[in-house]
Design an enzyme around this catalytic site. Sequence first.
Site, PDB file in Angstrom:
ATOM      1  N   GLU A 150      34.314  38.880  36.883  1.00 34.14           N
ATOM      2  CA  GLU A 150      33.087  38.976  37.694  1.00 34.14           C
ATOM      3  C   GLU A 150      32.082  40.030  37.247  1.00 34.14           C
ATOM      4  O   GLU A 150      31.220  40.430  38.041  1.00 34.14           O
ATOM      5  CB  GLU A 150      33.456  39.205  39.173  1.00 34.14           C
ATOM      6  CG  GLU A 150      34.343  38.102  39.735  1.00 34.14           C
ATOM      7  CD  GLU A 150      34.672  38.288  41.212  1.00 34.14           C
ATOM      8  OE1 GLU A 150      34.402  39.369  41.754  1.00 34.14           O
ATOM      9  OE2 GLU A 150      35.208  37.333  41.810  1.00 34.14           O
ATOM     10  N   GLU A 295      40.256  29.224  40.210  1.00 29.34           N
ATOM     11  CA  GLU A 295      40.510  29.609  41.613  1.00 29.34           C
ATOM     12  C   GLU A 295      39.984  28.547  42.578  1.00 29.34           C
ATOM     13  O   GLU A 295      39.406  28.868  43.617  1.00 29.34           O
ATOM     14  CB  GLU A 295      39.851  30.963  41.904  1.00 29.34           C
ATOM     15  CG  GLU A 295      40.259  32.045  40.920  1.00 29.34           C
ATOM     16  CD  GLU A 295      39.700  33.433  41.216  1.00 29.34           C
ATOM     17  OE1 GLU A 295      39.206  33.664  42.323  1.00 29.34           O
ATOM     18  OE2 GLU A 295      39.768  34.274  40.307  1.00 29.34           O
TER      19      GLU A 295
HETATM   20  C1  XIL Z   1      41.276  37.785  46.467  1.00 34.98           C
HETATM   21  C2  XIL Z   1      42.622  37.522  47.131  1.00 34.98           C
HETATM   22  O1  XIL Z   1      42.753  36.152  47.415  1.00 34.98           O
HETATM   23  C3  XIL Z   1      42.707  38.343  48.402  1.00 34.98           C
HETATM   24  O2  XIL Z   1      44.021  38.221  48.941  1.00 34.98           O
HETATM   25  C4  XIL Z   1      42.395  39.793  48.133  1.00 34.98           C
HETATM   26  O3  XIL Z   1      42.346  40.500  49.354  1.00 34.98           O
HETATM   27  C5  XIL Z   1      41.063  39.934  47.434  1.00 34.98           C
HETATM   28  O4  XIL Z   1      41.076  39.164  46.245  1.00 34.98           O
HETATM   29  N1  XIL Z   1      37.860  36.299  43.010  1.00 34.98           N
HETATM   30  C6  XIL Z   1      39.001  36.672  42.344  1.00 34.98           C
HETATM   31  C7  XIL Z   1      40.260  36.823  43.098  1.00 34.98           C
HETATM   32  O5  XIL Z   1      38.998  36.765  41.100  1.00 34.98           O
HETATM   33  O6  XIL Z   1      41.101  37.799  42.526  1.00 34.98           O
HETATM   34  C8  XIL Z   1      40.001  37.158  44.541  1.00 34.98           C
HETATM   35  O7  XIL Z   1      41.259  37.137  45.209  1.00 34.98           O
HETATM   36  C9  XIL Z   1      39.047  36.165  45.139  1.00 34.98           C
HETATM   37  C10 XIL Z   1      37.725  36.192  44.433  1.00 34.98           C
END
Ligand code: XIL
Length: 388
Positions: A150, A295
């Site tokens: 990110e 994701e």
């Molecule tokens: C999120 C998890 O799902 C949560 O449990 C945690 O509190 C925060 O992170 N982008 C990403 C992931 O790359 O690592 C994130 O995961 C969601 C957004």
Amino acid sequence: MFFKNLFKIMLLSCLPLTSTLSANDSLLIGSAVTPLNLTNGTRPLLTQAIKDHCTLLVATNDMKFYFIHPKKGVYDFTKSDLLMSFAVANDMKVRGHTLAWGQQVPDWVKNGNYTSLELEQILVDHITTVIKHFATNYPGVVICWDVVNEAYNIEDKYQKEQAKLIAQGLDPTDPANIKCPRPIWSKIGQYDANNQPIATWDPLRDYVRVAFHAARQADPDIQLFYNDYSNEGTGSSTLEVYNFVKDLKEEGLPIDGIGMQCHLRLGCYSSKYTDIVKNTMQKYADLGMIIHVTELDVSIPTTDSLGYCPTNSNDLITQANIFAGVATACLQTPACKALVFWGISYRDAKLPTTVPGFGAANPFDQYYVGTPAYNSLVSVLGVHWGKH
Ligand code: XIL
């Protein structure tokens, strides 16, 4: 060979939709998981669903800096080692997630008052130690790393907030006003050893460069990914992230793959959505890159706070179309090698805690019963979905 293909054709023809066939024989399908949930015996339905449907796993949190390197000089591989054992026992691969991210960084790093050079050393040591731990102890299991997560979108948010603060006459340097801070890693490259400012400091790219070079140094063969959100569809950041990655790749940074997070909502649906995503994927393929959907979830309005109860059934159909659209784009792009859900069921989701009023974002419901999204994925993915 002939019989293998014949069998495949027969199998495909039994499925409701065979539109996409198998352009992509090596597609891995997976989910984000909490390792303990798979191994402590408390979640048999989850464990079974993962065994039935996944060939690739990602730790939702346990391989992030905050958890794996909680104190200075202290690494905690307990949970991630559990994930590796589960993956090995079930013949699965793992995506490493993630090494350099602005979030889930422990206080010892954030509040340590480190100099630019010290932070660089901390990041390089972290990346080296973590990559080597898995490569040495579980050769071939972790197939890739989200080396940087990110970076572009976080910097973009920061810049936009800065502009807004200035327009409002507020102090843009006051931490109390900054809701979208830069990652601590952005300080890398800011000052030299004599504490003099470095004129060429690039708060976005300097740490990205350090991270990828360290990762390549730690393992010459593993696939190195840049992972981001809003980089697959019609939003302006799709092109911006592409240009960002393209430039870095062209200057020689060892970036092998692009991660498209695909945290989606109903609003992204259109009849052209598959073509839009496919087109984006192809642009990265043309750069010689691998693509992973990293994701995927599609959140819809829900009536309950847990995000288990969709507000209306039409949303489930639109949601199913979006899942199918992304899966089709990936399947039809030979360079797209993985499709990962951010949790396989409503119970294992990142949502709704992050987005109140939204949830039900996954292909299985809270009882591990397939939703319309699951059915649409079966239709599209055919023999790829469900390996046992
Ligand atoms: C999120 C998890 O799902 C949560 O449990 C945690 O509190 C925060 O992170 N982008 C990403 C992931 O790359 O690592 C994130 O995961 C969601 C957004």
